[in-house]
Each structure stands twice: as C-alpha cells, then as structure tokens.
Design an enzyme around this catalytic site. Structure first.
Site, PDB file in Angstrom:
ATOM      1  N   ARG A  46      10.314  -4.488  -0.466  1.00 11.29           N
ATOM      2  CA  ARG A  46       9.106  -3.870   0.485  1.00 11.29           C
ATOM      3  C   ARG A  46       9.911  -3.218   1.887  1.00 11.29           C
ATOM      4  NH1 ARG A  46       4.586  -5.430   4.034  1.00 11.29           N
ATOM      5  NH2 ARG A  46       2.675  -4.189   3.303  1.00 11.29           N
ATOM      6  N   ILE A  72       0.957   1.142   4.747  1.00  9.10           N
ATOM      7  CA  ILE A  72       1.122   0.713   3.473  1.00  9.10           C
ATOM      8  C   ILE A  72       0.201  -0.539   3.205  1.00  9.10           C
ATOM      9  CG2 ILE A  72       3.205  -0.616   4.503  1.00  9.10           C
ATOM     10  CD1 ILE A  72       4.545  -0.947   1.888  1.00  9.10           C
ATOM     11  N   SER A  73      -0.315  -0.646   2.001  1.00  9.99           N
ATOM     12  CA  SER A  73      -1.397  -1.511   1.772  1.00  9.99           C
ATOM     13  C   SER A  73      -0.725  -3.083   1.881  1.00  9.99           C
ATOM     14  CB  SER A  73      -2.068  -1.539   0.448  1.00  9.99           C
ATOM     15  OG  SER A  73      -2.424  -0.025   0.237  1.00  9.99           O
ATOM     16  N   GLN A  74      -1.710  -3.909   2.184  1.00  6.58           N
ATOM     17  CA  GLN A  74      -1.181  -5.691   2.437  1.00  6.58           C
ATOM     18  C   GLN A  74      -0.877  -5.975   1.033  1.00  6.58           C
ATOM     19  OE1 GLN A  74      -4.894  -7.676   3.209  1.00  6.58           O
ATOM     20  NE2 GLN A  74      -3.768  -9.726   3.064  1.00  6.58           N
ATOM     21  N   PRO A  75       0.310  -6.684   0.889  1.00  8.17           N
ATOM     22  CA  PRO A  75       0.752  -7.080  -0.344  1.00  8.17           C
ATOM     23  C   PRO A  75      -0.361  -7.846  -1.195  1.00  8.17           C
ATOM     24  CG  PRO A  75       2.213  -7.700   1.431  1.00  8.17           C
ATOM     25  CD  PRO A  75       1.084  -7.096   2.146  1.00  8.17           C
TER      26      PRO A  75
END
Ligand code: SAH
Length: 227
Positions: A46, A72-75
């Site tokens: 990531r 970028i979205s939260q994992p």
C-alpha cells in the site's frame, strides 16, 4: 500469487511486510474474515499507492490524501467492500468487475488479484495517469483504466458481474444498473457529500433490485464530468 511473486523478485512489496502483518492482524481482529482478501491485502504494498511523504503512514488503518482533494480509502473499508464484491468462499465469484473512482489504484489492485478482469474509471486525469503507471509497474495486467465520467459507466465492456463505487453518490446512476449482469451486485456508499453515507449492496435479481445496508462510511463525493 504469481503476480506478487514476480514483484517480490523485483524487491517491491517486500520491505514493509512486518507492518502489513500488523495491520492485517488488526483487520482480522475487527472482523474481516475472507481468507483470500486477507492474504491479498497482506501482500499488497500500500505504501506505493500513497505519496512518498505519506508512505510511513501507509499501514495505519486510515484514509490518506492522494492529492486533488481525494483520498485512498481506509484499509478496513477496502477489505469490507472487497468481501462484499467477491462474496463468501462458497459463492460464485464475479469474473468481471467495474470500479468507479480509481483514485490511487489500490482497490483496483486488490480486486485484480481476486477476479479475472477489472475495469476502473477515474475522472481526474493526473490520478488516472498515476494509477495507470503504477499498476503497469506492478504488472497487474488484468486492470484496464479509463479517464472518464463514471456516471456513464463503461458500456463497451458491459455487462459486469459486479460494480464497486468508491465515491459517494446520492443515487446510483441508471447506466450502472443497465450495465450490471442479472444476478450481479453493486456496492456503493449512498448519501450526501460531507456527511456519513450508508454502504449499500444492491443485488440485481429477476424480481428487480434488492438493496441491503451494510455500515456507515465516509467517502469523497461522486462528481459528474471529467477533469
Ligand atoms: N478506489 C480509490 C478511492 C479513491 S477516492 C482508491 O483505492 O484509492 C474516489 C475517487 O473517485 C477519486 O479519485 C475521484 O476523483 C473519483 N470519482 C468521483 N466521482 C467520479 C466519477 N463520476 N467518475 C469517475 N471517478 C470519480
């Protein structure tokens, strides 16, 4: 895992393994269950999908800026949405998936390891350029990215077994319903920009559309037009 194997040989995806393991242990503790989603996220670098200045935060469970007002979205949310898209271990897995909102390319990269073909649309040109170059470098050849407006979908490649929308519209654009195969599903955060949205899975059956709400989330707005 052949693709990531090749990347490991190039030295990509190797250095941060310990921090990725810690993140994935945490996601698992928080309820992410699908073994293949966990495995793919455990291996995906990531830190390459965020700006260098942010790379040291890449394995925290939070959204991070990627420029142009986008994130970028939260994992945890990537894991949840990926689980919702590919379904349970005993379900038929979608082969062809359309993503609206390529952003950094991270969600597309995760999906590319789990389904046959990923199509992804991004409206902001520099993000389109950057994610295209990165996915090429990672040799994720089963992802095709379009610089365009996701409101229109990508009719040339339809129908899709599943569609994932990673920006929040108030309603799903009609074109996306039209381009979804029967038996397919859309996963989409529905709601107004700037407030919480309801992550929703909508199944297209012979009886019509069947929505089911999953959880509350916070996404950047879905915007029409290209930039
Ligand atoms: N999936 C991305 C999340 C990026 S944030 C990732 O893994 O990093 C959402 C992205 O959706 C932004 O890049 C934004 O520009 C894009 N977007 C918003 N509305 C869109 C639209 N109508 N068509 C295409 N992309 C859109």
């Amino acid at each position: 895992m052949s693709k990531l194997g090749r990347n490991d040989l190039l030295g990509i995806g190797f250095t941060s393994q310990r921090r990725r393991d810690q993140l994935l242990d945490r996601l698992q503790a928080e309820g992410v269950r699908h073994p293949e989603v966990l495995r793919v996220m455990r291996n995906m670098p990531r830190h390459l999908f965020v700006d260098e200045a942010m790379a040291n935060r890449a394995y925290e469970d939070c959204a991070l800026p990627i420029g142009f007002g986008q994130t970028i979205s939260q994992p945890f949310i990537v894991a949840r949405m990926t689980e919702a898209i590919i379904g349970g271990v005993n379900e038929v897995r979608p082969k062809k998936v359309l993503e609206i909102g390529t952003g950094s390319g991270y969600q597309a990269a995760i999906l590319s390891m789990l389904v046959e073909q990923v199509y992804s649309i991004e409206r902001i040109e520099p993000l389109y350029q950057r994610s295209s170059a990165l996915l090429k470098k990672l040799q994720l050849d089963n992802v095709e990215i379009l610089h365009g407006d996701g409101t229109l979908g990508w009719p040339d490649k339809a129908p899709y077994d599943a569609i994932i929308v990673t920006a929040a519209p108030e309603d799903v654009p009609d074109a996306l319903y039209e381009q979804l195969a029967e038996g397919g599903r859309i996963i989409v955060p529905l709601g107004k920009a700037g407030s919480v949205q309801r992550l929703t899975i909508i199944r297209k059956t012979e009886d019509g559309l069947e929505p089911q709400e999953l959880e509350l989330v916070s996404f950047v707005p879905f915007l029409s037009g290209r930039n």
